[in-house]
Design an enzyme around this catalytic site. Structure first.
Site, PDB file in Angstrom:
ATOM      1  CG  HIS A 143      -9.827  71.333  50.879  1.00 40.72           C
ATOM      2  ND1 HIS A 143     -11.134  71.749  50.819  1.00 40.72           N
ATOM      3  CD2 HIS A 143      -9.872  69.992  51.097  1.00 40.72           C
ATOM      4  CE1 HIS A 143     -11.946  70.712  51.001  1.00 40.72           C
ATOM      5  NE2 HIS A 143     -11.204  69.636  51.170  1.00 40.72           N
ATOM      6  CG  ASP A 220      -7.584  75.016  55.516  1.00 37.60           C
ATOM      7  OD1 ASP A 220      -7.882  74.370  56.547  1.00 37.60           O
ATOM      8  OD2 ASP A 220      -7.887  74.639  54.367  1.00 37.60           O
ATOM      9  CD  GLN A 223      -5.949  67.231  56.341  1.00 36.20           C
ATOM     10  OE1 GLN A 223      -5.493  66.420  57.149  1.00 36.20           O
ATOM     11  NE2 GLN A 223      -7.070  66.998  55.676  1.00 36.20           N
ATOM     12  CE  LYS A 246     -10.905  67.723  57.041  1.00 40.84           C
ATOM     13  NZ  LYS A 246     -11.070  66.639  56.077  1.00 40.84           N
ATOM     14  CB  CYS A 386     -11.651  68.807  48.084  1.00 39.26           C
ATOM     15  SG  CYS A 386     -13.100  67.802  48.340  1.00 39.26           S
TER      16      CYS A 386
END
Ligand code: PLP
Lengths: 430, 155
Positions: A143, A220, A223, A246, A386
């Protein structure tokens, strides 16, 4: 909720402990007021949770309750409200520390979002540790949040930026990993789960190699943390970034986890109030961390309301959420495979992918598809999500993405499939 | 449900989308520019061949949605044979039409009128404007005497 209730009562209003109970997405749906909203005459089908999730009533009520009952600045006053606000703010930090596998509370830094968390590492740890001749390793599926900070760091320091490539199926291609993570590598930063392809990366293996080379590893988790059990200590990541919004929480709150020995040697990124301690409460480990990275008045309301979000997730159980999404993703992939005009990107193996499903129609542009689906009350995202370099690598400018969460049902997928077929008729390709 | 949608995807617009005009390369390019829509990644490339102050021929290539492709196709059709001043006026009128400002009464938009339905879909306005903004930026850069316009991003 109309005020007058303590946080403990809000917590009690959550769904019953569901361990051992059937996973009932239809029932969870009713915990989310917005999911009964009508859009253009039909009930909302929300398939954009990778962008942001909807919020359960307990979270919405907590925001309300915060301002009705507890609003005060944190770590600054001795009156009752300040004490309550501070205690709640710090209680969420403890909860987060537990949620990602039981780390120290000093290792949990509040940020605005995952993007800010990654930027903090790049602009603090990065400039202190990276120089010309060093190597920064990321992947081709990042991303922009975990891409642009490293492009800039490499440009400013003269360090080289090297990418772990992806294969045609959407997995990381690890064939040359040993060469890519060369001895001059200082940091390896990669996504745990791709927001475009859904791919779940073998972070453990990559982190182990990074450590062998003396590099640190940043994951990261924007998600992954919302959708599966993540134990940051087991994976041995040095940094982990994710966003509350999220995972059922409010916007404006993110988390940077960092190992204490790294954080304690890092320079603050911002200076001001709060980061120099004026602490009166006797929390055992309170020291410089985590406050040295939290200059200024933070998003207290969001931290307050993130607690019931985490409790909601824990009650259902992250294992159960993961299992539900695997099953539902499998259902969606099967149905999509039955549409000859649709091409799906990303891995097919449910063990190695999550519920973000990107696809294209062979004729209808994703923008037009998303607009059409919206008229049926179906919310999907269209664009490069993104991740522009990745989207280009897939050979397209944009994709349509349907992304799932605990409140999505088979019926939601059926409606999507019907919508995709109807779009063919509407745009006269059938 | 599709009342609104039919407003966006009018027949004329869909016809331009299926059979975009201006798809042939030019022998000679006097003006060239590229643009992109950063939110969706759509890209456009356009070029004009001039004869004095008049547009002799137009090349437009758009990788994008129905709205951006159709708008680019209409641009190719409508600007051909016009003076640069006239082209700028048309571009300003379209921008006014799509952003809800007053459109001059005497404006004769022809097929371009079909873009007016886009106004009801605010997130799609930038799709319709991409080609026009790219063109206007090229013209402005030319007036300022620059060789090449900066690449356009329709925000
Ligand atoms: C994989 C990944 N990383 C980072 C981010 C950035 O999250 P935020 O915008 O909350 O900072 C996102 C969100 O879109 C994401 O999907």
């Amino acid at each position: 909720m109309k005020g007058g209730k303590s946080m403990a009562e809000v917590v009690q209003r959550e769904p019953e402990n569901r361990i051992g109970m059937e996973f009932n997405a239809e029932k969870y749906k009713t915990d989310f007021p917005i999911l009964s909203r009508m859009i253009r005459g039909t009930k909302l089908v929300y398939l954009d949770s990778a962008a942001t999730t909807q919020k359960p009533r307990v979270v919405i009520d907590a925001v309300d309750q915060y301002y009705r009952l507890h609003n005060a600045n944190v770590h600054r006053g001795l009156h009752t409200l300040a004490e309550e606000a501070t205690a709640a703010y710090e209680a969420t930090r403890d909860k987060i520390a537990g949620f990602i596998g039981g780390v120290k509370r000093e290792e949990i830094i509040y940020t605005r979002n995952a993007t800010e968390a990654i930027n903090m590492v790049a602009s603090s740890w990065g400039y202190q540790n990276i120089k010309k001749g060093d190597r920064i390793v990321i992947t081709q599926m990042e991303h922009h949040a975990n891409l642009v900070p490293w492009i800039v760091l490499s440009r400013k320091t003269g360090a080289e930026l090297v990418y772990i490539p992806i294969d045609p199926e959407g997995y990381l291609d690890l064939a040359d990993l040993k060469d890519i993570i060369a001895p001059n590598t200082k940091i390896v930063a990669l996504t745990h789960m791709s927001n475009v392809l859904g791919t779940i990366n073998p972070v453990d293996e990559i982190i182990a190699l990074a450590h062998k080379r003396g590099a640190v590893a940043l994951v990261d988790g924007a998600q992954s943390v919302p959708h599966m059990p993540v134990d940051v200590r087991a994976m041995d990541a040095d940094f982990l970034a994710f966003s509350a919004h999220k995972m059922l929480g409010p916007t404006g709150l993110g988390v940077l986890y960092g190992k204490e020995e790294l954080l304690s040697r890092m320079e603050p990124v911002q200076y001001g109030g709060e980061m120099i301690s004026e602490v009166r409460y006797d929390y055992a480990a309170w020291n410089e961390l985590p406050h040295k990275f939290e200059a200024g008045t933070p998003n207290i309301e969001a931290a307050f309301a993130f607690l019931p979000a985490l409790e909601y997730l824990e009650k259902i159980g992250m294992e159960n959420i993961r299992r539900h999404e695997m099953e539902l993703t499998g259902y969606a992939l099967d149905k999509l495979a039955g549409l000859e005009f649709i091409k799906v990107f990303g891995p097919k193996d449910l063990n190695h992918r999550g519920g973000a499903v990107s696809f294209i129609d062979k004729n209808i542009h994703p923008h037009d598809m998303a607009t059409f689906l919206d008229t049926l009350g179906i919310a999907v995202r269209a664009g490069h999500h993104c991740a522009q370099p990745l989207t280009r690598l897939l050979g397209v400018n944009s994709t349509t993405r349907a992304s799932l969460y605990l409140y999505n049902t088979h019926n939601d997928i059926d409606q999507l499939i019907t919508g995709l077929k109807e779009a063919r008729r509407y745009f006269r390709y059938e | 449900m599709s009342d609104n949608l039919d407003d966006l995807y009018r027949d004329i617009l869909m016809e331009h989308y299926r059979f975009p005009r201006g798809h042939h390369h030019l022998e000679h390019e006097d003006i060239h520019n590229e643009g992109q829509n950063p939110t969706c990644g759509d890209e456009i490339e356009l070029a004009l061949e001039l004869e004095g102050d008049r547009v002799k021929d137009v090349y437009v290539s758009c990788m994008g949605c129905a709205v951006s492709v159709a708008s680019g196709s209409m641009l190719a059709e409508v600007t051909k044979g016009k003076t640069l001043e006239e082209v700028k006026k048309i571009a300003a009128t379209i921008k006014a039409m799509l952003t809800g400002e007053a459109v001059p009464k005497d404006a004769d938009l022809g097929d371009l009128e079909a873009l007016s339905g886009v106004k009801k879909f605010p997130v799609r306005v930038k799709c319709a404007l991409l080609s026009w903004t790219t063109l206007v930026n090229a013209l402005e850069a030319r007036e300022k005497g620059k060789e090449k316009a900066p690449s356009t991003t329709e925000q």
